[in-house]
Each structure stands twice: as structure tokens, then as C-alpha cells.
Design an enzyme around this catalytic site. Sequence first.
Site, PDB file in Angstrom:
ATOM      1  N   SER A 135      -8.015  -1.364   5.113  1.00  0.00           N
ATOM      2  CA  SER A 135      -8.517  -2.068   3.933  1.00  0.00           C
ATOM      3  C   SER A 135      -9.598  -3.077   4.347  1.00  0.00           C
ATOM      4  O   SER A 135     -10.583  -2.699   4.956  1.00  0.00           O
ATOM      5  CB  SER A 135      -7.348  -2.732   3.197  1.00  0.00           C
ATOM      6  OG  SER A 135      -7.724  -3.166   1.919  1.00  0.00           O
ATOM      7  N   ASP A 184      -6.604   6.681  -3.585  1.00  0.00           N
ATOM      8  CA  ASP A 184      -6.692   5.234  -3.381  1.00  0.00           C
ATOM      9  C   ASP A 184      -7.218   4.582  -4.659  1.00  0.00           C
ATOM     10  O   ASP A 184      -8.307   4.902  -5.122  1.00  0.00           O
ATOM     11  CB  ASP A 184      -7.638   4.953  -2.211  1.00  0.00           C
ATOM     12  CG  ASP A 184      -7.719   3.475  -1.853  1.00  0.00           C
ATOM     13  OD1 ASP A 184      -7.138   2.639  -2.571  1.00  0.00           O
ATOM     14  OD2 ASP A 184      -8.378   3.162  -0.840  1.00  0.00           O
ATOM     15  N   HIS A 189      -3.510   3.887  -1.270  1.00  0.00           N
ATOM     16  CA  HIS A 189      -4.229   2.922  -0.431  1.00  0.00           C
ATOM     17  C   HIS A 189      -3.457   2.554   0.829  1.00  0.00           C
ATOM     18  O   HIS A 189      -4.007   2.594   1.932  1.00  0.00           O
ATOM     19  CB  HIS A 189      -4.524   1.662  -1.247  1.00  0.00           C
ATOM     20  CG  HIS A 189      -5.393   0.665  -0.538  1.00  0.00           C
ATOM     21  ND1 HIS A 189      -6.690   0.955  -0.157  1.00  0.00           N
ATOM     22  CD2 HIS A 189      -5.160  -0.618  -0.135  1.00  0.00           C
ATOM     23  CE1 HIS A 189      -7.232  -0.103   0.438  1.00  0.00           C
ATOM     24  NE2 HIS A 189      -6.314  -1.068   0.474  1.00  0.00           N
TER      25      HIS A 189
END
Length: 463
Positions: A274, A368, A402
Site C-alpha cells: 500500500s 482492490d 487490497h
Amino acid sequence: MTALTACRQVSRCWQSWLSWPRFSPQPLQIPGVPTSRSLASTATAIRFSPATRSLFDEPLGITVQGLSPRQQVTLRASLRDEAGELFEAHARYQAAEDGELDLARCPALPGGSFSGLEPMGLLWALQPRKAFWRLVKKDVQTPFLLRLQVLEGHGDDPGRLLAQAQHERAFLRDGVRRVPVRDGRIRATLFLPPGNGPFPGVIDLYGTGGGLPEYRACLLANYGFAVLALAFYGYEDLPKEMKEINLEYFEEAVNYMLQHKEVKGPGIGLLGFSKGGDLCISMASFLKGITATAVINGSVANVGAVLHYKDVTIPPLGANTKRIKVNKSGIGDIIDALNNPLEGPDRQSFIPLEKATCRFLFVVGQDDHNWKSEFFAIEGSKRLQAHGKEKPEIICYPGAGHYIEPPFFPMCAASMHLLVGIPVMWGGEPKAHCEAQIDSWQQIQAFFHRHLNGEPFRTANKL
């Protein structure tokens, strides 16, 4: 196909996993808790393989013995995190003709947390009782305790307890050293494999949650890497908020690893998830000594805070909160919130990854909902190739969200986003997400072994 027939069909992939060296399975005696053998009303027994303790990212064999032929039972798994929050999963099964229930051979029947032949379903399907809660491990020196119960029958209210047992899911392999690092401004933890180094080195970065997550770093160290879990805000005397980021801090960490006697040169690897992903891309673009960079659902634009390095300033990618969609449950979908880094002034946020001299791996969850990870990976690839650089490896996983973690962490569908201030959906479908975590974990290790060691990937010895 009947449940009994399916019970005899064996997953070849699972069989190969269960062929790893391990202890002979034995029932686990827990002080104060009756084991399956000590329950007076039945001879039912739970057997784990490995018997009492396994690494969190390795498969766990589960067998129930002593049932009646074709007996219907419900298996219930539970685990408490360090905050005391409970995670649970359950599945319905039917034993084979010999009274044995082997989760590697017998499919779960409809009506539980999952169905089908899913030997690790009771772990990857764990869900929190508390809404918007994600399973993390804060103290990697202690294991999670997985509790398993065998209950009679199916239905919403299963019958009597037939057996129960516990199993430790550990994070540190025996001999792995955990070394807190307070060197200059660096706030980190270094994990060193057992044996004589030097070892290929990796810096591990997480995202906007801040703090110092160690669990992925220590699991990776189990496979022969020297891994530095690096905090960059929200920890000890580091900045409390992520407003400005100075790359010189990360340069200190790179130099620390390059100069460490147990870290193999001439370069190190970076692993970022991320926000940690775009930080790794920035490090690879500006800093020396980076050989391989693996990014999990990251961005090729600088996100969330101004980035400084010497006389260079990269502004954060713009966002429009009006594009956040909030459902009736109060959960936000932020997939469209960020601007396009290819348009207008937001082009200044695009990280100049063409300056990097390392190899790149992009791991992408195609569902995601945090941001458009696949778009970022493709645009990064275009940018590299347009400047004559080698095409990066891009591995896309349909149905993965994600939070692609190491294997067998249950998928987090939604949780609080510190920067957005509301719970947001992360995307993903539990089974596909689990499969992505298993495969990507192998791919990441192979990538680092290939580029940091010049060696093919080899599975580490287990506990």
C-alpha cells in the site's frame, strides 16, 4: 458426487504441502481443558499435523478420528487476537466410512463459513465478531492459539461437544533472532535467520496504519532473509502523523542494512504494501544500493504526504472526497477518490521510477478497492519501458482485495481507514484472496532469492 465419494478425492496440491517434514501428529493436552481422549462420552480425537505448533504461513493438517461411519459433525474454529477480540469460523462435514474425517480429503458441506475441499478453510474463513476489525499480530514472539471444537450434527445449534483441542500458530522459527534497532533516527526491528550469514537483506514497509508491524518481516526471515521491519511514523519518537516524509530517513535504513555484517551485498531488496509500496518505489528511484523492489498493491504516484529528498519535492496525488461512495452500513468505497496521476498538475506526483536501477515486482489484487493497483502497475511498466528499462514482473490475482498478507491471514473485507476517517471496503472474495496470498508469498520469496541471492527458491526448514 456424494459427500462420501468426494471425501476420497484428494487435492494433489494439498498432498504435496502435507508431505513437508513435520512431527508425528498427536492429540494436544491442554492444562485445564479436556482433550478429545478425556471426554468420557466419546473416543473422538483431534489430530493436528504438525502436532502442537506450526508457523502461521504453513499449512496445517487437521483430522478427526473416532467418529461413526458417515457421521455428521460441525467443526468450529476460534482465535483471539492480542486485544481479546474473537475470530470464528465453522464448517459442516460428514465422516468417511471408517469414521475418520480428514480435511485434506473431505469437502465441507454447504451451510458453514465455506464449502468444498478447503483443508485450511477454518483458518482463512475466520471472521471477527467485532465489526471492522482486522487480524494482526503485534507480538511475534508469542503464537496465536487456534481452538478447534468438534460438535455433533449440523444445523444452527449443533449438538454436544465431541472433542476439542488447541494448536499454536507461531511466527518465529526456532533460531531466528529478533533485534530491536535504534540507530540514529532509525526505529525498526531486524530479523536474522539462524546460522552463519551473510544473508540477503530486505527492508519491509507497511502502509498508512503507522507503527511497527513485524509479522510479515519475521515470517520472511524464516526463509533465509535478513529483514528490517521499518517504522516511519506513529511509533515512539517518530512523527505522530503522516504529513511530510523525508527520504533521508529511509536512506539511513538502507545504509544500515548495506553496512551490516550479516547482510549480503552488494544491494538489498525492498518489500512494500500500500503506502509502503510507493515509498519503496521512491527509495528505489532516488537511493543507491537497491537491487530488487517488490510492491504489493502499491501506487506509482506519491500518495498521502509531501515527499522530500535533498532538493527534490514530490507533492501528493490529489483526491476528491466527493467521489467516495458510502453505503447504508456506513462503509466507504474509495476506489475513485484519487485523481489520475497522468493528468494536469497531478503528473508531478508520479514517482520517477525510471531512475531506478533495480528489478521490480508488482503484486496486484484485481478487486482492490483502496485504489487502482492494476492501473498503477501497468503505468509503472509503461514508464520503465519508455525509458529503456526492463519490463517489471506484474502478477495479477482476480478476486483478491487490497490487504494481501502472508498465507492464511483471513481476508479483511472492511476496516477503519486512518486517513479517510471512516471504515472502508478493501475488496476481495475470501477463497480467491486466500489463494492469492499463498501464491504471492511464494512469488515474492522467489523474486528476492533470484535477484538478491542468484539462487532458485527453496522452502525453509520448518519448526
